[in-house]
Design an enzyme around this catalytic site. Sequence first.
Site, PDB file in Angstrom:
ATOM      1  N   GLU A  88       0.665  -1.111   0.011  1.00  0.00           N
ATOM      2  CA  GLU A  88       0.091   0.129   0.100  1.00  0.00           C
ATOM      3  C   GLU A  88       0.698   1.175   0.166  1.00  0.00           C
ATOM      4  OE1 GLU A  88      -3.027  -1.999   3.157  1.00  0.00           O
ATOM      5  OE2 GLU A  88      -2.214  -0.096   3.679  1.00  0.00           O
ATOM      6  N   CYS A 101       3.486   8.313   1.545  1.00  0.00           N
ATOM      7  CA  CYS A 101       3.640   7.293   2.658  1.00  0.00           C
ATOM      8  C   CYS A 101       3.904   5.953   1.872  1.00  0.00           C
ATOM      9  CB  CYS A 101       2.436   7.197   3.652  1.00  0.00           C
ATOM     10  SG  CYS A 101       2.656   6.082   5.001  1.00  0.00           S
ATOM     11  N   CYS A 108       4.868  -7.628   8.057  1.00  0.00           N
ATOM     12  CA  CYS A 108       5.910  -6.863   8.934  1.00  0.00           C
ATOM     13  C   CYS A 108       6.039  -7.949  10.050  1.00  0.00           C
ATOM     14  CB  CYS A 108       5.383  -5.393   9.569  1.00  0.00           C
ATOM     15  SG  CYS A 108       6.037  -4.821  10.925  1.00  0.00           S
ATOM     16  N   CYS A 112       3.060  -5.508  16.468  1.00  0.00           N
ATOM     17  CA  CYS A 112       2.568  -4.327  17.544  1.00  0.00           C
ATOM     18  C   CYS A 112       1.242  -4.811  17.656  1.00  0.00           C
ATOM     19  CB  CYS A 112       2.610  -3.286  17.018  1.00  0.00           C
ATOM     20  SG  CYS A 112       4.391  -2.655  16.854  1.00  0.00           S
ATOM     21  N   CYS A 115      -1.843  -3.029  15.814  1.00  0.00           N
ATOM     22  CA  CYS A 115      -1.518  -2.763  14.361  1.00  0.00           C
ATOM     23  C   CYS A 115      -2.010  -3.854  13.389  1.00  0.00           C
ATOM     24  CB  CYS A 115       0.001  -2.401  14.062  1.00  0.00           C
ATOM     25  SG  CYS A 115       0.240  -2.090  12.486  1.00  0.00           S
ATOM     26  N   CYS A 329      -2.295   1.609   8.884  1.00  0.00           N
ATOM     27  CA  CYS A 329      -1.351   0.766   8.429  1.00  0.00           C
ATOM     28  C   CYS A 329      -1.978  -0.752   8.262  1.00  0.00           C
ATOM     29  CB  CYS A 329      -0.263   0.521   9.532  1.00  0.00           C
ATOM     30  SG  CYS A 329       1.299  -0.015   8.888  1.00  0.00           S
TER      31      CYS A 329
HETATM   32  N1  SAH Z   1       7.316   0.311  11.484  1.00  0.00           N
HETATM   33  C1  SAH Z   1       7.322   1.609  11.533  1.00  0.00           C
HETATM   34  C2  SAH Z   1       6.298   2.430  10.445  1.00  0.00           C
HETATM   35  C3  SAH Z   1       5.087   1.927   9.870  1.00  0.00           C
HETATM   36  S1  SAH Z   1       3.611   2.004  11.033  1.00  0.00           S
HETATM   37  C4  SAH Z   1       6.779   2.077  12.644  1.00  0.00           C
HETATM   38  O1  SAH Z   1       6.593   1.487  13.702  1.00  0.00           O
HETATM   39  O2  SAH Z   1       6.985   3.637  13.025  1.00  0.00           O
HETATM   40  C5  SAH Z   1       3.039   3.776  10.964  1.00  0.00           C
HETATM   41  C6  SAH Z   1       2.570   4.214  12.332  1.00  0.00           C
HETATM   42  O3  SAH Z   1       1.248   3.819  12.423  1.00  0.00           O
HETATM   43  C7  SAH Z   1       3.266   3.706  13.434  1.00  0.00           C
HETATM   44  O4  SAH Z   1       3.391   4.638  14.204  1.00  0.00           O
HETATM   45  C8  SAH Z   1       2.006   2.919  13.886  1.00  0.00           C
HETATM   46  O5  SAH Z   1       2.327   2.414  15.115  1.00  0.00           O
HETATM   47  C9  SAH Z   1       0.813   3.476  13.520  1.00  0.00           C
HETATM   48  N2  SAH Z   1      -0.368   2.620  13.629  1.00  0.00           N
HETATM   49  C10 SAH Z   1      -0.650   1.426  13.451  1.00  0.00           C
HETATM   50  N3  SAH Z   1      -1.855   0.906  13.312  1.00  0.00           N
HETATM   51  C11 SAH Z   1      -2.345   1.931  13.648  1.00  0.00           C
HETATM   52  C12 SAH Z   1      -3.865   2.367  13.868  1.00  0.00           C
HETATM   53  N4  SAH Z   1      -4.719   1.418  13.646  1.00  0.00           N
HETATM   54  N5  SAH Z   1      -4.350   3.545  14.158  1.00  0.00           N
HETATM   55  C13 SAH Z   1      -3.408   4.641  14.107  1.00  0.00           C
HETATM   56  N6  SAH Z   1      -2.065   4.408  14.179  1.00  0.00           N
HETATM   57  C14 SAH Z   1      -1.652   3.172  13.877  1.00  0.00           C
END
Ligand code: SAH
Length: 342
Positions: A88, A101, A108, A112, A115, A329
Site C-alpha cells: 500500500e 507514505c 511486518c 505491535c 496494528c 497501516c
Molecule cells: N514500522 C514503522 C512504520 C510503520 S507504522 C513504525 O513503527 O513506525 C506507521 C505508524 O502507524 C506507526 O506509528 C504505527 O504504530 C501506527 N499505527 C498502526 N496501526 C494504527 C492504527 N490502527 N491507528 C493509528 N495508528 C496506527
Amino acid sequence: MNIYGQTLPQLKEYMVQLGEKPSKAVFLFKGLYQQKIQNFMDTPILKEALKIQLAQDFQMQLPILVEQTAGEDTAKFLFKLEDGSLIEAVLMKQKYGNSLCISSQVGCNMACAFCQSGRFKRVRNLTAAEMVAQVLAVEKLVEEKVNNVVLMGIGEPLDNYDEVTAFIDIVSHQQGLAIGMRHITLSTCGIVPRIYDYMEREAPGPLAISLHAPNNELRNQLMPINRRYPVEELMTAVKAYIAKTNKKVMLEYVMLDGINDKPEHAHQLAALIESSDCHVNLIPYNATQNLGFAPSSMENIKIFYDILRDKGIFVNLRREFGASVQAACGQLKANYLEKTNM
Ligand code: SAH
C-alpha cells in the site's frame, strides 16, 4: 533487473564495466527521473548500441494498481508486485506539497498489538526498486510530483536497512527525483542499533519514533520490540540523534482508550522527554477490526494534550488523516483480502 533499484554510483560502475564514461550514467539517471522516459530507446544523448544494451540488461518495472480509494485530500493505492505480493501507498495533499507514505516490507514482523500489519507476518523485504517504483507509479497516476516521502507504510524500515537506504539515495539524488533529505521522514518502532547507523549517514532526514507507551511494562505489552530495546535505550538513541543531526525528533503516540491515555502516562512521557528537542504527535487510533482496542475519547486526548503542553512540550494532535481511505497501516490490504477471500 529493475533499473529503479540502481543508485547513481552503481549505474556509473555499470557504464565503466561496459567501457563507457561514467557520465553516461548521469544521462540515464536524468532520463529516468527527470524526463520520466518509459523506454530505454528514449534515453537522451546515449548512442543506439548502448540503449539496446540497457534494454537487454534492465527493465523499467512499475507495480500494478489493484485498487485506489480517494478521500478528500488523501488517496490510497493498493499495488500488486511481480510475485503477487500486495503493498500500500497513501498520498496526502498538504499545504506544503504532496506527501507519499510508502511501504518498506511485504507484511511486518514487529507484531505491535494494535496494528493491522502485524497480522501479516513479513513475507519479504521490498527492494529499493520496489520502493522507488511506488513513488514513480503514484506520480504517474495522479500526474503530480511527490514532494515528501514518509517511510510510514507497511513494514519496519530499519528492519530492511540496506534497501531502504539505497531507496533514499536514489530518490534524494539531485540529478534524479531530487526529493531532499529534509523531505524524507523515516518512522521506526525503535530498532536502536540501526538508529545509530542511520544518524551516521550524510545529512539524515527527519526521524519519527513510534513510542506509543511511556514505560517498559506497557510498551512490552503493546510492542514486542521493546523487550529487545527498552524505552531508556531508545530515548538515549533519540537524544543522540538530536545531538548529532541538530534536528528535532517526532514521538508518535497512538491514543488507545483506557490503555495508554491516562494523565499518569502523560506525566511519564513528559519525564522521558525532559528538556530534549522531541515533539509529540498524538494520533487518534484508527479502529481496526478484531484487535481489541478502541480510540480514546476526545476529552481524554485533550487532558493528555494539555498536560504535555503545560510542561512546555510541543505537541500536535494529528487530524484523522485517511480514516475514510482506510489509511491506517495495513487496513486496505486487510479489507481487500477479506473481500476477495484470500
Ligand atoms: N514500522 C514503522 C512504520 C510503520 S507504522 C513504525 O513503527 O513506525 C506507521 C505508524 O502507524 C506507526 O506509528 C504505527 O504504530 C501506527 N499505527 C498502526 N496501526 C494504527 C492504527 N490502527 N491507528 C493509528 N495508528 C496506527
